[in-house]
Design a protein around this motif. Structure first.
Motif, PDB file in Angstrom:
ATOM      1  N   TYR A  46       2.311  -4.703  -5.820  1.00 38.28           N
ATOM      2  CA  TYR A  46       2.344  -4.851  -4.367  1.00 38.28           C
ATOM      3  C   TYR A  46       3.077  -3.682  -3.728  1.00 38.28           C
ATOM      4  O   TYR A  46       2.619  -3.124  -2.716  1.00 38.28           O
ATOM      5  N   LEU A  47       4.215  -3.288  -4.295  1.00 38.54           N
ATOM      6  CA  LEU A  47       4.962  -2.149  -3.757  1.00 38.54           C
ATOM      7  C   LEU A  47       4.165  -0.853  -3.868  1.00 38.54           C
ATOM      8  O   LEU A  47       4.176  -0.028  -2.954  1.00 38.54           O
ATOM      9  N   GLU A  48       3.460  -0.672  -4.966  1.00 43.84           N
ATOM     10  CA  GLU A  48       2.602   0.505  -5.120  1.00 43.84           C
ATOM     11  C   GLU A  48       1.566   0.541  -3.997  1.00 43.84           C
ATOM     12  O   GLU A  48       1.298   1.600  -3.404  1.00 43.84           O
ATOM     13  N   GLY A  49       0.986  -0.603  -3.686  1.00 39.26           N
ATOM     14  CA  GLY A  49       0.020  -0.681  -2.587  1.00 39.26           C
ATOM     15  C   GLY A  49       0.639  -0.382  -1.233  1.00 39.26           C
ATOM     16  O   GLY A  49       0.043   0.285  -0.394  1.00 39.26           O
ATOM     17  N   ARG A  50       1.852  -0.883  -0.992  1.00 39.64           N
ATOM     18  CA  ARG A  50       2.549  -0.615   0.280  1.00 39.64           C
ATOM     19  C   ARG A  50       2.824   0.881   0.427  1.00 39.64           C
ATOM     20  O   ARG A  50       2.674   1.442   1.511  1.00 39.64           O
ATOM     21  N   LEU A  51       3.231   1.543  -0.662  1.00 39.02           N
ATOM     22  CA  LEU A  51       3.469   2.993  -0.607  1.00 39.02           C
ATOM     23  C   LEU A  51       2.174   3.738  -0.290  1.00 39.02           C
ATOM     24  O   LEU A  51       2.176   4.689   0.496  1.00 39.02           O
ATOM     25  N   GLY A  52       1.076   3.296  -0.897  1.00 40.14           N
ATOM     26  CA  GLY A  52      -0.216   3.909  -0.603  1.00 40.14           C
ATOM     27  C   GLY A  52      -0.581   3.746   0.863  1.00 40.14           C
ATOM     28  O   GLY A  52      -1.076   4.684   1.507  1.00 40.14           O
ATOM     29  N   GLU A  53      -0.322   2.571   1.405  1.00 39.99           N
ATOM     30  CA  GLU A  53      -0.604   2.319   2.822  1.00 39.99           C
ATOM     31  C   GLU A  53       0.273   3.190   3.716  1.00 39.99           C
ATOM     32  O   GLU A  53      -0.195   3.739   4.725  1.00 39.99           O
ATOM     33  N   LEU A  54       1.542   3.334   3.367  1.00 41.35           N
ATOM     34  CA  LEU A  54       2.435   4.213   4.140  1.00 41.35           C
ATOM     35  C   LEU A  54       1.914   5.647   4.139  1.00 41.35           C
ATOM     36  O   LEU A  54       1.902   6.315   5.182  1.00 41.35           O
ATOM     37  N   GLY A  79      -8.298  10.239   8.270  1.00 48.19           N
ATOM     38  CA  GLY A  79      -9.600  10.677   7.790  1.00 48.19           C
ATOM     39  C   GLY A  79      -9.803  10.402   6.324  1.00 48.19           C
ATOM     40  O   GLY A  79      -8.927   9.896   5.624  1.00 48.19           O
ATOM     41  N   THR A  80     -10.972  10.762   5.858  1.00 44.83           N
ATOM     42  CA  THR A  80     -11.348  10.452   4.479  1.00 44.83           C
ATOM     43  C   THR A  80     -10.550  11.260   3.466  1.00 44.83           C
ATOM     44  O   THR A  80     -10.339  10.786   2.348  1.00 44.83           O
ATOM     45  N   ASP A  81     -10.105  12.467   3.816  1.00 51.23           N
ATOM     46  CA  ASP A  81      -9.313  13.254   2.868  1.00 51.23           C
ATOM     47  C   ASP A  81      -8.001  12.555   2.534  1.00 51.23           C
ATOM     48  O   ASP A  81      -7.582  12.523   1.374  1.00 51.23           O
ATOM     49  N   SER A  82      -7.343  11.992   3.535  1.00 53.01           N
ATOM     50  CA  SER A  82      -6.085  11.285   3.299  1.00 53.01           C
ATOM     51  C   SER A  82      -6.308  10.061   2.422  1.00 53.01           C
ATOM     52  O   SER A  82      -5.532   9.798   1.499  1.00 53.01           O
ATOM     53  N   LYS A  83      -7.367   9.324   2.696  1.00 56.08           N
ATOM     54  CA  LYS A  83      -7.672   8.149   1.877  1.00 56.08           C
ATOM     55  C   LYS A  83      -7.975   8.568   0.444  1.00 56.08           C
ATOM     56  O   LYS A  83      -7.569   7.908  -0.517  1.00 56.08           O
ATOM     57  N   ALA A  84      -8.684   9.683   0.280  1.00 56.80           N
ATOM     58  CA  ALA A  84      -9.026  10.167  -1.056  1.00 56.80           C
ATOM     59  C   ALA A  84      -7.780  10.583  -1.833  1.00 56.80           C
ATOM     60  O   ALA A  84      -7.715  10.387  -3.055  1.00 56.80           O
ATOM     61  N   LEU A  85      -6.791  11.144  -1.159  1.00 57.93           N
ATOM     62  CA  LEU A  85      -5.552  11.543  -1.831  1.00 57.93           C
ATOM     63  C   LEU A  85      -4.818  10.346  -2.434  1.00 57.93           C
ATOM     64  O   LEU A  85      -4.067  10.487  -3.392  1.00 57.93           O
ATOM     65  N   VAL A  86      -5.053   9.169  -1.868  1.00 55.83           N
ATOM     66  CA  VAL A  86      -4.373   7.959  -2.321  1.00 55.83           C
ATOM     67  C   VAL A  86      -5.261   7.099  -3.212  1.00 55.83           C
ATOM     68  O   VAL A  86      -4.816   6.583  -4.234  1.00 55.83           O
ATOM     69  N   ASP A  87      -6.544   6.965  -2.844  1.00 56.80           N
ATOM     70  CA  ASP A  87      -7.390   5.943  -3.469  1.00 56.80           C
ATOM     71  C   ASP A  87      -8.431   6.434  -4.474  1.00 56.80           C
ATOM     72  O   ASP A  87      -8.913   5.634  -5.267  1.00 56.80           O
ATOM     73  N   ASP A  88      -8.819   7.684  -4.440  1.00 50.58           N
ATOM     74  CA  ASP A  88      -9.889   8.160  -5.319  1.00 50.58           C
ATOM     75  C   ASP A  88      -9.453   8.221  -6.781  1.00 50.58           C
ATOM     76  O   ASP A  88      -8.265   8.246  -7.100  1.00 50.58           O
ATOM     77  N   PHE A  89     -10.445   8.275  -7.662  1.00 53.87           N
ATOM     78  CA  PHE A  89     -10.185   8.451  -9.087  1.00 53.87           C
ATOM     79  C   PHE A  89      -9.393   9.739  -9.289  1.00 53.87           C
ATOM     80  O   PHE A  89      -9.716  10.780  -8.719  1.00 53.87           O
ATOM     81  N   ASN A  90      -8.329   9.680 -10.070  1.00 53.69           N
ATOM     82  CA  ASN A  90      -7.438  10.823 -10.317  1.00 53.69           C
ATOM     83  C   ASN A  90      -6.814  11.371  -9.034  1.00 53.69           C
ATOM     84  O   ASN A  90      -6.524  12.560  -8.933  1.00 53.69           O
ATOM     85  N   ALA A  91      -6.614  10.529  -8.052  1.00 53.77           N
ATOM     86  CA  ALA A  91      -6.017  10.946  -6.779  1.00 53.77           C
ATOM     87  C   ALA A  91      -4.591  11.447  -7.006  1.00 53.77           C
ATOM     88  O   ALA A  91      -3.850  10.879  -7.815  1.00 53.77           O
ATOM     89  N   PRO A  92      -4.186  12.505  -6.298  1.00 52.14           N
ATOM     90  CA  PRO A  92      -2.819  13.015  -6.437  1.00 52.14           C
ATOM     91  C   PRO A  92      -1.745  11.960  -6.166  1.00 52.14           C
ATOM     92  O   PRO A  92      -0.683  11.983  -6.777  1.00 52.14           O
TER      93      PRO A  92
END
Length: 177
Positions: free
Chosen positions: A43-51, A59-72
């Motif tokens: 849950y905390l990992e998800g909250r950090l991703g949301e932050l 935009g989609t680049d920001s979402k990709a940095l957090v959610d994509d496969f092998n995302a930074p």
């Protein structure tokens, strides 16, 4: 714990950020040590991703940095470091999250892990949850872990709206700069 989860859900109404908190608290109900650790850290990992997503340029680049496969920012560790480096979380929050991450790794890789093990108990004791007057609370280790994690969850849920107000904006740099 179940009553607390239900009261949180009733108090927050339809706000999705806070409704998740009620589900989180309900999910901890009757969990064994491993379940409490895995639910809290996930849950905390998800909250950090949301932050991160609400702070970075929309935009989609920001979402990709957090959610994509092998995302930074795709791992708990990277999200802790990223939110700290961007000034979204404090040094104390980073330290607590690192302890939670290390405890999660102990439970994920050791089937016999429990809060009474010395390595785990020493990490939990570092997290020292506080009451509203800032006094240290003494409690069993599992509860200490759960309270410390829940304090972070509440802080991050509150911070999501604040961070969004400071969202980075795209910059149109002049040519040659």
């Amino acid at each position: 714990m179940e009553e607390l989860g239900k009261s949180v859900m009733a108090a927050v109404g339809s706000d999705p950020v806070w409704a998740d908190m009620g589900l989180y608290m309900e999910g901890l109900n009757n969990e064994l040590d491993r379940g409490a650790v895995l639910i809290s850290s996930s849950y905390l990992e998800g909250r950090l991703g949301e932050l991160l997503k609400r702070f970075l340029v929309a935009g989609t680049d920001s979402k990709a940095l957090v959610d994509d496969f092998n995302a930074p920012f795709g791992t708990f560790s990277a999200r802790i470091k990223g939110t700290h480096a961007l000034g979204i979380i404090s040094d104390t929050e980073r330290d607590r999250l690192d302890w939670i991450r290390r405890i999660r790794n102990e439970f994920a890789h050791n089937l016999k892990a429990n809060f009474s093990e010395q390595r785990i108990s020493s990490l939990v004791k570092n997290m020292k949850p506080f009451d509203v007057q800032g006094k240290e609370i003494v409690m069993p280790l599992k509860m200490q872990f759960t309270v410390a994690a829940a304090q972070l969850v509440v802080s991050f849920n509150h911070r999501i709206g604040i961070v969004e107000q400071s969202r980075l904006k795209p910059v149109n740099w002049p040519a040659g700069s």
